[in-house]
Structure formats: C-alpha cells, structure tokens
Design a protein around this motif. Structure first.
Motif, PDB file in Angstrom:
ATOM      1  N   VAL A   1     -27.582 115.398 -25.744  1.00 43.29           N
ATOM      2  CA  VAL A   1     -26.396 114.537 -25.868  1.00 43.29           C
ATOM      3  C   VAL A   1     -26.076 114.403 -27.351  1.00 43.29           C
ATOM      4  O   VAL A   1     -26.905 113.938 -28.129  1.00 43.29           O
ATOM      5  CB  VAL A   1     -26.665 113.139 -25.280  1.00 43.29           C
ATOM      6  N   ARG A   2     -24.879 114.849 -27.719  1.00 38.74           N
ATOM      7  CA  ARG A   2     -24.440 114.657 -29.120  1.00 38.74           C
ATOM      8  C   ARG A   2     -23.173 113.825 -29.088  1.00 38.74           C
ATOM      9  O   ARG A   2     -22.132 114.297 -28.608  1.00 38.74           O
ATOM     10  CB  ARG A   2     -24.165 115.999 -29.788  1.00 38.74           C
ATOM     11  N   LEU A   3     -23.287 112.593 -29.594  1.00 36.20           N
ATOM     12  CA  LEU A   3     -22.122 111.717 -29.578  1.00 36.20           C
ATOM     13  C   LEU A   3     -21.353 111.876 -30.883  1.00 36.20           C
ATOM     14  O   LEU A   3     -21.958 112.037 -31.940  1.00 36.20           O
ATOM     15  CB  LEU A   3     -22.561 110.260 -29.422  1.00 36.20           C
TER      16      LEU A   3
ATOM     17  N   ALA B   1     -32.874 107.799 -20.326  1.00 38.40           N
ATOM     18  CA  ALA B   1     -31.501 108.041 -20.808  1.00 38.40           C
ATOM     19  C   ALA B   1     -30.859 106.740 -21.281  1.00 38.40           C
ATOM     20  O   ALA B   1     -30.192 106.703 -22.330  1.00 38.40           O
ATOM     21  CB  ALA B   1     -30.667 108.669 -19.692  1.00 38.40           C
TER      22      ALA B   1
ATOM     23  N   VAL C   1     -22.138 111.032 -22.068  1.00 39.20           N
ATOM     24  CA  VAL C   1     -23.600 110.889 -21.977  1.00 39.20           C
ATOM     25  C   VAL C   1     -24.058 111.241 -20.562  1.00 39.20           C
ATOM     26  O   VAL C   1     -24.991 112.036 -20.366  1.00 39.20           O
ATOM     27  CB  VAL C   1     -24.033 109.443 -22.332  1.00 39.20           C
TER      28      VAL C   1
ATOM     29  N   ALA D   1     -32.380 105.877 -24.554  1.00 38.62           N
ATOM     30  CA  ALA D   1     -31.980 106.764 -25.654  1.00 38.62           C
ATOM     31  C   ALA D   1     -30.529 106.534 -26.090  1.00 38.62           C
ATOM     32  O   ALA D   1     -30.218 106.625 -27.282  1.00 38.62           O
ATOM     33  CB  ALA D   1     -32.180 108.225 -25.235  1.00 38.62           C
ATOM     34  N   HIS D   2     -29.631 106.274 -25.145  1.00 38.62           N
ATOM     35  CA  HIS D   2     -28.199 106.291 -25.491  1.00 38.62           C
ATOM     36  C   HIS D   2     -27.466 104.977 -25.245  1.00 38.62           C
ATOM     37  O   HIS D   2     -26.346 104.808 -25.723  1.00 38.62           O
ATOM     38  CB  HIS D   2     -27.491 107.395 -24.685  1.00 38.62           C
TER      39      HIS D   2
ATOM     40  N   THR E   1     -26.362 102.828 -28.366  1.00 39.91           N
ATOM     41  CA  THR E   1     -25.280 103.450 -29.154  1.00 39.91           C
ATOM     42  C   THR E   1     -23.929 103.167 -28.493  1.00 39.91           C
ATOM     43  O   THR E   1     -22.941 102.829 -29.154  1.00 39.91           O
ATOM     44  CB  THR E   1     -25.495 104.987 -29.240  1.00 39.91           C
TER      45      THR E   1
END
Ligand SMILES: C[S@@+](CC[C@H](N)C(=O)[O-])C[C@H]1O[C@@H](n2cnc3c(N)ncnc32)[C@H](O)[C@@H]1O
Length: 280
Positions: free
Chosen positions: A123-125, A168, A113, A171-172, A175
C-alpha cells in the motif's frame, strides 16, 4: 496511484450494509446517547451556526432534530447516500431541514488501502493533503463515530483472516484517520471540530480492566481519559491523536455510554477543539 475522486466501493458497500441493517429500534435504544450528546452540543453550537455532521448515516446517535433547530445550516455528510436520504426525510417530518452530501471524506484513500490489502499488494498512499469536506466552511464540524469504520467493515466482510484485518488496520488506519481529521479541521478554520469516537467496547466478548460506569463517575474528563487509556483501545482510529496533529486546541471533553446492541456497550469520548484560524 492518485486516490482523489475514486469511488470508495468496498468501504461504501460494507458501511451501507450495516446502515440498512440498523433498524428503528436503535432510535429508541440510543435515546440516552442523544440526550448526553446534547448536553455537550448545546454548550458549543451557537444559534444560527453552520454545522456539518460527518458520518451522520442513519442519524440515530446524535440529536439531529435539536441540532437542526439550533443551527442556521445543517449539512449531513456520509458516503452512504441512501442512509442520508432516509435521515433527511425523517428530520423533515419534524420540520427540520438538513442538506445531505454523499461524500467519502478519505477522498478515495480508504478504498485504495482496502483494494491493495485484499490483493496482497503493497500500500503506497499519496502524500497527505487536508481536503475540506462538504460545503465548507463551517462554524462547527462534528465527526460522528465514523473513524473506526474507515477500513474495518470492508476488511472484516472480506475473506482475509482476522489477523490480517488487524494488521492492515494497525498499519494504515491511523494514516487515514489523520488525513480525514485534517480535512475536517480544514473545513472549520477558526471554528470547532467535535470529534466523537467509540473508544472502548464492553461486553461479554470484550472485557475491560474497568467498567464504563467507573469512567463516567470520574468528574475530571482528563482523569477519565487517563483511565480509558488503560483499557483495550481499538487500533488505527485515534481521533484525539489526529486532532493534536492539526494543531487544534482542545477546549472541552465529555464521555457517555452508547448501548450499541443488547449486551454490547461502547464508551463514547467527545473532544471539542478550536481549529487553527485561517492565515491572514
Ligand atoms: C457507526 S456509523 C455512525 C453512526 C450513525 N451516525 C448513526 O447514527 O447511525 C458510521 C458512519 O460513517 C460512515 N462512513 C464510514 N466511512 C466513511 C467515509 N470514508 N466517508 C464518509 N462517511 C463514512 C458510514 O457510512 C456510517 O454511516
């Protein structure tokens, strides 16, 4: 985009900087914090239990000596190997042996991230999997105030603006928090996960609509939590929500004060939950 095994370089550097700046005066200033934590831990850690403390770092905020004497096995887990070694040596001086495991409990996701946010790339987790930590399995896994530190230190030390850091994390962060907590829960099937979080910051630069004393005066922890929810909570690091997603059953909760630095206090929320037993 596989994250597994990639070193969490930026997150590690930022956390290690903070750990090495945390002098021994914290050990003295945080003695009340350790005493409060012990009143909870001694209720839930059975003699001889296998215990992991994740985010142990400098070992200043939890009563590791008492925990080590109570436990049959004590593993300290942190991404900062140097801090762990310092803590292990200090414990040894008082006759307590602890194992140390240098590990990023996001298994590279945090750094993935951070790298992409700093490069202003999407960002693709990868799909979340609950990866056990340390030398699982454990009777008790303790998340020691690290959930708020998965992204924030590295991003706030970078050149991006405060607004971008906030965006950021929002957003992440959750997760990552969900993935980390799922991994801790998978490390103690049928055992306990004790999620210790710095839920509120109070100080001259952080006003809350109530005081820490008002929360601590509330006898019913669930009512105290309702009060806390009315405050300005950090975003993207809600361990209570992450615990609920694992299906763990909350059995106890306690709050205490963490006098982080002169003029800055945190309210700590510790949630004790029974993890789902292994499928038979
Ligand atoms: C605020 S400190 C907790 C206080 C610490 N227990 C003490 O007494 O000094 C957070 C700790 O979490 C660790 N940490 C942050 N992100 C981590 C990750 N992804 N995996 C493992 N440890 C991590 C940091 O290195 C740091 O030691």
């Amino acid at each position: 985009m596989a994250a597994s095994g990639s070193p969490a370089q930026r997150a590690l550097a930022a956390n290690a900087r903070r750990n090495s700046a945390g002098g021994l005066n914290r050990l003295w200033r945080w003695r009340g914090t350790r005493a409060a934590a012990w009143t909870l831990l001694e209720r839930h850690v059975a003699p001889g239990a296998a215990v992991a403390v994740v985010g142990a770092g400098n070992g200043h905020d939890l009563p590791l000596r008492r925990l080590g004497r109570r436990a049959g096995r004590l593993d300290l887990v942190d991404m900062d190997a140097r801090a762990l070694q310092r803590t292990r040596r200090r414990l040894l001086l008082s006759g307590v042996r602890a194992g140390t495991i240098a590990e990023d409990v996001t298994h590279g996701l945090a750094d993935l991230v951070i790298r992409n946010v700093l490069a202003r790339r999407p960002v693709r987790l990868p799909p979340a999997t609950a990866q056990p930590i340390g030398q699982a399995t454990y009777d008790v896994v303790i998340a020691d105030q690290f959930l708020s530190q998965l992204l924030y230190p590295a991003l706030s030390d970078s050149r991006i603006s405060r607004r971008e850091v906030g965006a950021a994390v929002q957003a992440h962060g959750q997760t990552l928090t969900n993935a980390a907590v799922a991994g801790l829960a998978a490390s103690a099937p049928g055992g306990l996960l004790i999620c210790i979080e710095d839920v509120l910051r109070c100080g001259l630069d952080h006003h809350q609509p109530f005081t820490i004393d008002e929360v601590l005066a509330e006898e019913d922890p669930e009512r105290a939590l309702e009060l806390v929810q009315r405050g300005k909570l950090p975003r993207g690091c809600d361990g209570r929500a992450a615990l609920a997603l694992t299906g763990a059953q909350v059995i106890d909760r306690m709050f205490w004060r963490w006098p982080f630095a002169p003029g800055t206090n945190y309210l700590v929320c510790a949630t004790v939950a029974r993890c789902t037993p292994p499928a038979s």
